[in-house]
Scaffold this motif. Sequence first.
Motif, short mmCIF file in Angstrom:
data_model
loop_
_atom_site.label_atom_id
_atom_site.label_comp_id
_atom_site.label_asym_id
_atom_site.label_seq_id
_atom_site.Cartn_x
_atom_site.Cartn_y
_atom_site.Cartn_z
N THR A 73 -6.13 9.85 -3.63
CA THR A 73 -5.01 9.02 -3.19
C THR A 73 -5.19 8.80 -1.70
OG1 THR A 73 -3.52 10.77 -2.50
CG2 THR A 73 -3.54 10.25 -4.86
N SER A 74 -4.31 8.00 -1.10
CA SER A 74 -4.45 7.81 0.35
C SER A 74 -4.13 9.12 1.08
CB SER A 74 -3.54 6.69 0.83
OG SER A 74 -2.21 6.96 0.47
N GLY A 75 -3.37 10.01 0.42
CA GLY A 75 -2.99 11.28 1.05
C GLY A 75 -4.11 12.31 1.08
N PRO A 108 -3.40 3.09 5.18
CA PRO A 108 -4.84 2.79 5.22
C PRO A 108 -5.30 1.68 4.27
CG PRO A 108 -4.44 4.91 4.16
CD PRO A 108 -3.14 4.45 4.72
N GLU A 109 -4.40 1.13 3.47
CA GLU A 109 -4.78 -0.06 2.68
C GLU A 109 -4.80 -1.31 3.57
OE1 GLU A 109 -2.01 -0.34 -0.56
OE2 GLU A 109 -2.69 1.52 -1.46
N SER A 110 -4.39 -1.17 4.83
CA SER A 110 -4.35 -2.32 5.75
C SER A 110 -5.75 -2.62 6.30
CB SER A 110 -3.41 -2.01 6.93
OG SER A 110 -2.17 -1.55 6.46
N ALA A 148 -0.64 -6.96 -0.77
CA ALA A 148 0.51 -6.85 0.13
C ALA A 148 0.07 -6.34 1.51
CB ALA A 148 1.56 -5.93 -0.46
N HIS A 149 -0.76 -5.31 1.54
CA HIS A 149 -1.14 -4.73 2.84
C HIS A 149 -2.09 -5.61 3.64
CE1 HIS A 149 0.67 -1.04 1.18
NE2 HIS A 149 0.82 -0.70 2.45
N VAL A 150 -2.91 -6.42 2.97
CA VAL A 150 -3.84 -7.26 3.75
C VAL A 150 -3.12 -8.44 4.42
CG1 VAL A 150 -5.90 -6.59 2.45
CG2 VAL A 150 -4.64 -8.65 1.76
N PHE A 159 -0.12 2.00 -13.31
CA PHE A 159 -1.19 3.00 -13.23
C PHE A 159 -0.63 4.39 -12.90
CE2 PHE A 159 -1.17 1.75 -8.70
CZ PHE A 159 -1.21 2.99 -8.09
N MET A 160 0.52 4.43 -12.22
CA MET A 160 1.13 5.73 -11.88
C MET A 160 1.73 6.37 -13.14
SD MET A 160 3.08 4.78 -8.36
CE MET A 160 2.17 4.41 -6.88
N ALA A 161 2.39 5.54 -13.95
CA ALA A 161 2.96 6.05 -15.20
C ALA A 161 1.82 6.49 -16.13
CB ALA A 161 3.81 4.97 -15.86
P1 13P Z 1 0.79 6.10 -1.25
O1 13P Z 1 2.27 6.13 -1.43
O2 13P Z 1 0.11 7.14 -2.08
O3 13P Z 1 0.43 6.18 0.20
O4 13P Z 1 0.24 4.72 -1.82
C1 13P Z 1 0.71 3.49 -1.47
C2 13P Z 1 0.54 2.48 -2.51
O5 13P Z 1 0.27 1.35 -2.25
C3 13P Z 1 0.76 2.84 -3.87
O6 13P Z 1 0.47 1.79 -4.65
#
Ligand code: 13P
Length: 341
Positions: free
Chosen positions: A152-154, A223-225, A198-200, A87-89
Amino acid sequence: MNSTLSPLPDAPARVPTLPPSTPSAPTLELMQEVRDRKRELNAVILAHNYQVPEIQDVADFVGDSLGLAQQAAQTDADVIVFCGVHFMAETAKILNPDKLVILPDRNAGCSLEESCPADKLRALQQANPNFYTIAYINCSAEVKALTDVICTSGNAVKIVEAAPPDRDLLFVPDENLGAWVMEQTGRPMTLWRGNCYAHVEFRRDSLLRLQASFPDAKVVVHPESLREVRELADAVCSTEKMIAYCRTSPARQFIIVTESGIIHRLRKECPGKEFICAPTYDVMQMPADNCRCSQCKFMKLNTLEKLRNCLRQLHPRVELPAPLLQRARLPIERMLEISAR
Ligand code: 13P
Ligand code: SF4
């Protein structure tokens, strides 16, 4: 720290951390080949903070999703080589429809992207025409094309604060990021039920045990946690802000609650400080011979060899139909504009 529970008494004997990375001679050769090929092609290599050290070290820019989108928006390179997930690409391609965008592994997906198919989102939007849809950048181009603005999270807090006050907010696809943004802004939102696999996996009990061993360490959480984990944090932030936080904090030890690829940059940019990876399992059960720090299986599909191969073959490429590129660009540009305010 906001914890209302006291730490569990039994502390771990071993520290979950990564061994230092020293590239071998063949790796150094491969890195040189990547640099040479990049120069020949007038290419730019953009890499996410979770990439393996040798990819980070050949990249022109390493950063979080916001920084990478900003770099993609302003590059004058002919070819964008994106070392991250698909998705980033795709976002880089949407911002540069006329450039060649390649990536080391086409299968580098994301559990958040998978959780939110465009047809299901469309159906939910039809149920409430007053929805203003905010999508975390971790989603497909088709989903981006259905939204009002990306975040984004930022910058998620800033984006939600800028949303029209008379609209009902729909936040997709990360329920944990969405819940954190609601806590920060006080703005109610309907949350899509997706999460980062992964984060959960980070858990409160395991983190409490680690904190008992490192009582002076600052706890830095993505914050995905889960909320139970965020509640133990000294800072909740994007990967780029984590680096800034650790660089400027007077603390010497940090427990890092995100994907362990970030440790490479933290060590480079914060010399003399110690970084402890939060484990995604009970630290009391940790095996003696390896660390098993948290890794995203999608991010880790990218290797230096695959990066070299994609530069040689100019493949895999991101290709999207023109109408989709056009429609998905609007909410990304809106995000970049709000972010720059
Ligand atoms: P950030 O690097 O933008 O904080 O995002 C983390 C992430 O999980 C990207 O997939
Ligand atoms: Fe997706 Fe999570 Fe991997 Fe980031 S860490 S790419 S959110 S699965």
